[in-house]
Design a protein around this motif. Structure first.
Motif, PDB file in Angstrom:
ATOM      1  N   MET A  33     -15.988 117.305  79.464  1.00 17.69           N
ATOM      2  CA  MET A  33     -16.722 117.179  77.967  1.00 17.69           C
ATOM      3  C   MET A  33     -17.646 116.404  78.847  1.00 17.69           C
ATOM      4  O   MET A  33     -17.246 115.376  79.258  1.00 17.69           O
ATOM      5  N   VAL A  34     -19.064 116.880  78.682  1.00 25.13           N
ATOM      6  CA  VAL A  34     -20.358 115.718  79.009  1.00 25.13           C
ATOM      7  C   VAL A  34     -20.348 114.543  78.473  1.00 25.13           C
ATOM      8  O   VAL A  34     -19.840 114.315  77.266  1.00 25.13           O
ATOM      9  N   ASP A  35     -20.488 113.436  79.115  1.00 24.26           N
ATOM     10  CA  ASP A  35     -21.026 111.927  78.584  1.00 24.26           C
ATOM     11  C   ASP A  35     -22.480 112.309  78.054  1.00 24.26           C
ATOM     12  O   ASP A  35     -22.944 111.301  79.005  1.00 24.26           O
ATOM     13  N   VAL A  36     -22.852 112.471  77.308  1.00 25.84           N
ATOM     14  CA  VAL A  36     -24.778 111.682  77.003  1.00 25.84           C
ATOM     15  C   VAL A  36     -24.844 110.838  76.936  1.00 25.84           C
ATOM     16  O   VAL A  36     -26.010 110.672  77.960  1.00 25.84           O
ATOM     17  N   VAL A  37     -24.076 109.880  76.417  1.00 28.66           N
ATOM     18  CA  VAL A  37     -24.727 108.402  76.292  1.00 28.66           C
ATOM     19  C   VAL A  37     -24.666 108.044  78.070  1.00 28.66           C
ATOM     20  O   VAL A  37     -25.825 107.723  77.514  1.00 28.66           O
ATOM     21  N   ARG A  38     -23.929 108.450  78.814  1.00 29.08           N
ATOM     22  CA  ARG A  38     -23.683 107.433  80.376  1.00 29.08           C
ATOM     23  C   ARG A  38     -25.232 107.956  81.117  1.00 29.08           C
ATOM     24  O   ARG A  38     -25.945 107.470  81.786  1.00 29.08           O
ATOM     25  N   LEU A  39     -25.778 109.381  80.462  1.00 34.83           N
ATOM     26  CA  LEU A  39     -26.675 110.264  80.981  1.00 34.83           C
ATOM     27  C   LEU A  39     -27.953 109.759  80.225  1.00 34.83           C
ATOM     28  O   LEU A  39     -28.564 109.097  81.349  1.00 34.83           O
ATOM     29  N   VAL A  40     -27.804 109.998  79.274  1.00 33.14           N
ATOM     30  CA  VAL A  40     -28.701 108.794  78.276  1.00 33.14           C
ATOM     31  C   VAL A  40     -29.247 107.098  79.102  1.00 33.14           C
ATOM     32  O   VAL A  40     -30.736 107.135  78.663  1.00 33.14           O
ATOM     33  N   GLU A  41     -28.095 106.973  79.111  1.00 34.39           N
ATOM     34  CA  GLU A  41     -28.365 105.390  79.881  1.00 34.39           C
ATOM     35  C   GLU A  41     -29.047 105.575  81.169  1.00 34.39           C
ATOM     36  O   GLU A  41     -29.875 104.342  81.636  1.00 34.39           O
ATOM     37  N   THR A  42     -28.768 106.163  81.909  1.00 31.50           N
ATOM     38  CA  THR A  42     -29.132 106.789  83.212  1.00 31.50           C
ATOM     39  C   THR A  42     -30.316 106.935  83.449  1.00 31.50           C
ATOM     40  O   THR A  42     -31.123 106.292  83.733  1.00 31.50           O
ATOM     41  N   ARG A  43     -30.820 107.679  82.379  1.00 35.34           N
ATOM     42  CA  ARG A  43     -32.471 107.955  82.499  1.00 35.34           C
ATOM     43  C   ARG A  43     -33.121 106.969  81.942  1.00 35.34           C
ATOM     44  O   ARG A  43     -34.431 106.816  82.343  1.00 35.34           O
ATOM     45  N   LEU A  44     -33.110 105.899  81.100  1.00 36.95           N
ATOM     46  CA  LEU A  44     -33.907 104.848  81.034  1.00 36.95           C
ATOM     47  C   LEU A  44     -33.525 104.172  81.918  1.00 36.95           C
ATOM     48  O   LEU A  44     -34.185 103.900  82.038  1.00 36.95           O
ATOM     49  N   ARG A  45     -32.419 103.441  82.474  1.00 36.19           N
ATOM     50  CA  ARG A  45     -32.698 102.889  83.753  1.00 36.19           C
ATOM     51  C   ARG A  45     -33.687 103.269  84.908  1.00 36.19           C
ATOM     52  O   ARG A  45     -34.827 102.584  85.364  1.00 36.19           O
ATOM     53  N   THR A  46     -33.475 104.454  84.525  1.00 35.43           N
ATOM     54  CA  THR A  46     -34.557 105.639  85.546  1.00 35.43           C
ATOM     55  C   THR A  46     -35.564 105.331  85.094  1.00 35.43           C
ATOM     56  O   THR A  46     -37.221 104.492  86.558  1.00 35.43           O
ATOM     57  N   ALA A  47     -36.221 105.544  84.741  1.00 35.16           N
ATOM     58  CA  ALA A  47     -37.668 105.546  83.461  1.00 35.16           C
ATOM     59  C   ALA A  47     -37.510 103.802  82.852  1.00 35.16           C
ATOM     60  O   ALA A  47     -38.798 103.644  83.465  1.00 35.16           O
ATOM     61  N   LEU A  48     -37.273 103.316  83.055  1.00 32.72           N
ATOM     62  CA  LEU A  48     -37.463 101.493  82.966  1.00 32.72           C
ATOM     63  C   LEU A  48     -37.226 100.682  83.118  1.00 32.72           C
ATOM     64  O   LEU A  48     -37.434  99.416  82.887  1.00 32.72           O
ATOM     65  N   GLY A  49     -36.524 101.198  84.271  1.00 33.27           N
ATOM     66  CA  GLY A  49     -35.583  99.678  84.559  1.00 33.27           C
ATOM     67  C   GLY A  49     -34.385  99.211  84.537  1.00 33.27           C
ATOM     68  O   GLY A  49     -34.199  99.972  83.775  1.00 33.27           O
ATOM     69  N   GLU A  50     -34.063  97.723  84.497  1.00 29.24           N
ATOM     70  CA  GLU A  50     -33.085  97.727  84.219  1.00 29.24           C
ATOM     71  C   GLU A  50     -33.240  96.494  82.836  1.00 29.24           C
ATOM     72  O   GLU A  50     -34.161  96.037  82.957  1.00 29.24           O
ATOM     73  N   PRO A  51     -32.132  97.010  82.047  1.00 26.41           N
ATOM     74  CA  PRO A  51     -32.359  95.833  81.134  1.00 26.41           C
ATOM     75  C   PRO A  51     -31.872  94.969  80.627  1.00 26.41           C
ATOM     76  O   PRO A  51     -31.144  94.486  81.782  1.00 26.41           O
ATOM     77  N   ASP A  52     -32.470  93.472  80.178  1.00 23.19           N
ATOM     78  CA  ASP A  52     -32.273  92.379  80.814  1.00 23.19           C
ATOM     79  C   ASP A  52     -31.467  91.784  79.517  1.00 23.19           C
ATOM     80  O   ASP A  52     -31.100  90.537  79.208  1.00 23.19           O
ATOM     81  N   ALA A  53     -31.140  92.884  78.043  1.00 21.99           N
ATOM     82  CA  ALA A  53     -29.821  91.907  77.276  1.00 21.99           C
ATOM     83  C   ALA A  53     -30.000  93.480  76.729  1.00 21.99           C
ATOM     84  O   ALA A  53     -30.069  94.564  76.902  1.00 21.99           O
ATOM     85  N   ARG A  54     -28.798  93.627  75.706  1.00 19.20           N
ATOM     86  CA  ARG A  54     -28.327  94.656  75.205  1.00 19.20           C
ATOM     87  C   ARG A  54     -27.989  94.137  74.112  1.00 19.20           C
ATOM     88  O   ARG A  54     -26.510  92.807  73.985  1.00 19.20           O
TER      89      ARG A  54
END
Length: 196
Positions: free
Chosen positions: A1-22
Motif C-alpha cells: 500500500m502506497v504511503d500517500v502522506v509520506r509522498l505528500v510531505e516529500t512534495r511539500l519539502r521539494t516545493a517549499l523547503g524545510e518546515p521550521d515548525a510543525r
C-alpha cells in the motif's frame, strides 16, 4: 500500500523547503492531521499533512471507496507580523483538513469553509475560500486507481466577503479582489469594496 502522506510531505519539502515548525491535532474519530509551517521571505506558508491519507467521498454515497475519490491538502499563506498570533491558525487549519472525515465534506475549488470563530486571535476572518491548486505546489500524481493529491490554497474571507460570495459566487469575489489589488496575504486586511 502506497504511503500517500509520506509522498505528500516529500512534495511539500521539494516545493517549499524545510518546515521550521510543525504541530499535530487529532479529533475524536479521525486520523491525525499535522500542520507544517514554511517561512519564505516574510511569508508564513502553512500546509496540512494527513488530509490526503484517504479520498474524500460524497456524503450521499452508500459505500465509501477506499481508493477512488479526490484527495487534497490545504495551503495558507500569510505575511508574518510581530506577535506571532497568526501561528494560532494551526488548530483552525487542522479542523478544516479534518472536515472530510468528520462531516463528509468534499473540499474543492470554489467552496467556502467556515470555522465559526476568528482563524487566529483578532483575525478579521472566520472563513476561507478554497482556490484552485497547481500554482505554489504542483499536484502529486499517484498510481491508478488513486486520484492525484491537489494542494488547494485557502484565501481568508471577512464575514462580508463570505456573504457576498454566497450571492455572487467565488469567481466574482476573486475578480473583485484582483480588480482592487487586495493583498490576500495580509493578516489584518479589511474587506474589499463590495458595492461599487
Amino acid at each position: 500500500m502506497v504511503d500517500v502522506v509520506r509522498l505528500v510531505e516529500t512534495r511539500l519539502r521539494t516545493a517549499l523547503g524545510e518546515p521550521d515548525a510543525r504541530a499535530s491535532v487529532t479529533f475524536l474519530g479521525t486520523e491525525r492531521i499535522e500542520v507544517l509551517r514554511f517561512l519564505d521571505e516574510g511569508v508564513a506558508r502553512y500546509a496540512t499533512l494527513g488530509m490526503s491519507a484517504a479520498p474524500m467521498t460524497d456524503p450521499a454515497a452508500v459505500l465509501a471507496d477506499p481508493d477512488r475519490g479526490p484527495r487534497a491538502e490545504l495551503l495558507l499563506s500569510v505575511r508574518v507580523v510581530p506577535g506571532g498570533a497568526v501561528d494560532q491558525v494551526l488548530r483552525a487549519l487542522a479542523m478544516l483538513a479534518a472536515s472530510p472525515q468528520v462531516e463528509g465534506v468534499v473540499v474543492a475549488p470554489g467552496a467556502s469553509l467556515d470555522v465559526g470563530e476568528p482563524l487566529w486571535p483578532s483575525a478579521p476572518f472566520t472563513s476561507v475560500l478554497v482556490a484552485a491548486g497547481g500554482g505554489l505546489v504542483a499536484d502529486l500524481e499517484l498510481d491508478e486507481p488513486l486520484e492525484p493529491v491537489r494542494f488547494l490554497p485557502l484565501l481568508p474571507m471577512t464575514p462580508n466577503e463570505a456573504a457576498w460570495k454566497r450571492v455572487h459566487g467565488a469567481a466574482a469575489l476573486e475578480e473583485r479582489w484582483l480588480r482592487h489589488g487586495t493583498d490576500l496575504r495580509s493578516p489584518q486586511r479589511g474587506s474589499v469594496p463590495l458595492n461599487d
